[in-house]
Design an enzyme around this catalytic site. Structure first.
Site, PDB file in Angstrom:
ATOM      1  N   ASP A  10       2.285   5.626   5.223  1.00 14.25           N
ATOM      2  CA  ASP A  10       1.588   6.681   6.387  1.00 14.25           C
ATOM      3  C   ASP A  10       1.430   5.861   7.482  1.00 14.25           C
ATOM      4  OD1 ASP A  10      -1.787   6.598   5.455  1.00 14.25           O
ATOM      5  OD2 ASP A  10      -0.205   5.064   5.085  1.00 14.25           O
ATOM      6  N   ASP A 259      -1.464  -3.097   3.525  1.00 10.46           N
ATOM      7  CA  ASP A 259      -0.349  -2.797   2.943  1.00 10.46           C
ATOM      8  C   ASP A 259       0.838  -3.857   2.748  1.00 10.46           C
ATOM      9  OD1 ASP A 259      -0.451   0.230   4.781  1.00 10.46           O
ATOM     10  OD2 ASP A 259      -1.344  -0.167   2.813  1.00 10.46           O
TER      11      ASP A 259
HETATM   12  O1  RIB Z   1      -7.504   1.671   2.623  1.00  8.51           O
HETATM   13  C1  RIB Z   1      -6.506   1.141   3.098  1.00  8.51           C
HETATM   14  C2  RIB Z   1      -5.118   1.792   3.207  1.00  8.51           C
HETATM   15  O2  RIB Z   1      -5.572   3.174   3.659  1.00  8.51           O
HETATM   16  C3  RIB Z   1      -4.201   1.231   3.942  1.00  8.51           C
HETATM   17  O3  RIB Z   1      -2.766   1.654   3.359  1.00  8.51           O
HETATM   18  C4  RIB Z   1      -4.088   2.052   5.383  1.00  8.51           C
HETATM   19  O4  RIB Z   1      -2.870   1.923   5.970  1.00  8.51           O
HETATM   20  C5  RIB Z   1      -4.482   3.502   4.907  1.00  8.51           C
HETATM   21  O5  RIB Z   1      -3.313   4.258   4.520  1.00  8.51           O
HETATM   22 CA    CA Z   2      -1.085   2.742   4.393  1.00 12.63          CA
END
Ligand code: RIB
Ligand code: CA
Length: 334
Positions: A10, A259
């Site tokens: 995302d 990530d």
């Molecule tokens: O909580 C962190 C996660 O939520 C990461 O993947 C950030 O990109 C959001 O998607």
């Molecule tokens: Ca993410």
């Protein structure tokens, strides 16, 4: 042998760094990028994934739009953290159709004996088809809506998932969307619970307990500024907004890049330690989105996850920077 993977994301700032890493790592072959609603609405996420692939010279990678909303609740984005454009308010020129025609999942017919419902998002159709044809691993770094929909549409694909690594959840670390919930699982707790209950292989949960130790520090950012590399310049540019957010929100100097650790751990699982345990996700009430990790086996249920608890963060950073910049990566970490 390169490991063939699908990246479900995302993008989002840290997703973008994870995509850069995955596209640079010699150990991986990214067979497709699927985008899910989360940090930003899905179509914006697709545009940002295209911007990253253009930067990396990888317009060969198919990118598919996935679910536009969580399974059964409205989408709550994280544009306060990632910027309204999802890339730290940098407003990088979008990739035009002329530069790179959008990838459409064309087999939405009986072609090849693979039939999908026309209302199935491209990304879900792609995941279902790809996993019907071969064993692949999936690195999911956003909410699990696409993954849950693919499993609901074709349950048998679960048998073809070699490894499923999910950045999400938290065990003993505090939440980032509530005292107890992490964003990816909080945005779509029904999807997260469904995946933990239906994925054949264990969910390798790269949660906040380990990702909070992955901090891009001001010193590293200065090191990147001096590299004179377009990829380094991009990282510096898109993380500026994120650094400000972390200072205000969590009093951190630098920014937590969650990530990329999911990618680094997939490549080299020695980076982390974890426990094999039964985990589920709360879907209602005050603690909605909380991962409930049955560490002591209270419910006597079969382990369905490996919950990561420790990480060698300096070793990860060396691995990450070296994948992106080769031997020059060391200079960033001096
Ligand atoms: O909580 C962190 C996660 O939520 C990461 O993947 C950030 O990109 C959001 O998607
Ligand atoms: Ca993410």
């Amino acid at each position: 042998m390169k490991k063939r993977v699908i990246i479900d994301c995302d993008p989002g700032i840290d997703d973008s760094l994870a995509l850069m890493y995955a596209l640079s790592a010699p150990e991986l072959e990214v067979v497709g990028i699927t985008v899910v609603c989360g940090n930003v609405p899905t179509d914006m996420g697709v545009e940002n994934a295209r911007r990253v692939c253009r930067l990396m010279g990888r317009q060969d990678i198919p990118i598919y739009a996935g679910a536009g909303a969580p399974l059964s609740r409205p989408l709550v984005t994280a544009q306060d953290t990632h910027g309204m454009d999802g890339l730290g308010e940098t407003h990088i020129p979008e990739v035009t159709e002329e530069e790179w025609p959008h990838t459409r999942f064309s087999e939405k017919t009986e072609a090849g004996g693979f039939h999908v419902h026309s209302d199935l998002p491209d990304a879900v159709a792609f995941i279902s088809k790809a996993l019907s044809e071969e064993k692949l691993s999936v690195i999911a770094i956003g909410p699990l809506t696409n993954i849950a929909m693919a499993l609901q549409y074709k349950p048998q694909i679960g048998e073809n998932v070699e490894r499923f690594v999910s950045m999400g959840g938290n065990f003993k670390s505090f939440g980032n969307c509530s005292p107890v919930a992490e964003f990816n699982y909080w945005v779509d707790p029904e999807a997260a619970r469904y995946v933990f209950e239906h994925m054949e292989c264990p969910v390798e949960m790269v949660g906040l307990d380990v990702t909070r130790r992955i901090v891009l520090t001001p010193e590293m950012i200065r090191g990147l500024e001096q590299l004179g590399d377009p990829k380094a310049d991009f990282i510096v540019k898109i993380t500026r907004f994120y650094v400000d957010f972390h200072k205000k929100q969590e009093g951190i100097d630098g920014c937590v890049i969650n990530d990329p650790l999911a990618v680094g751990y997939f490549i080299n699982s020695d980076l982390c330690k974890g426990i094999d345990v039964y985990t589920t996700v709360e879907t209602k009430g005050l603690s909605v989105g909380q991962t409930i990790v049955d560490e002591k086996g209270f419910w006597k249920k079969k382990a369905n996850s490996r919950v990561l608890t420790r990480v060698d963060s300096p070793r990860f950073m060396r691995q990450f920077m070296s994948a992106l910049f080769g031997s020059r990566g060391e200079a960033v970490l001096r």
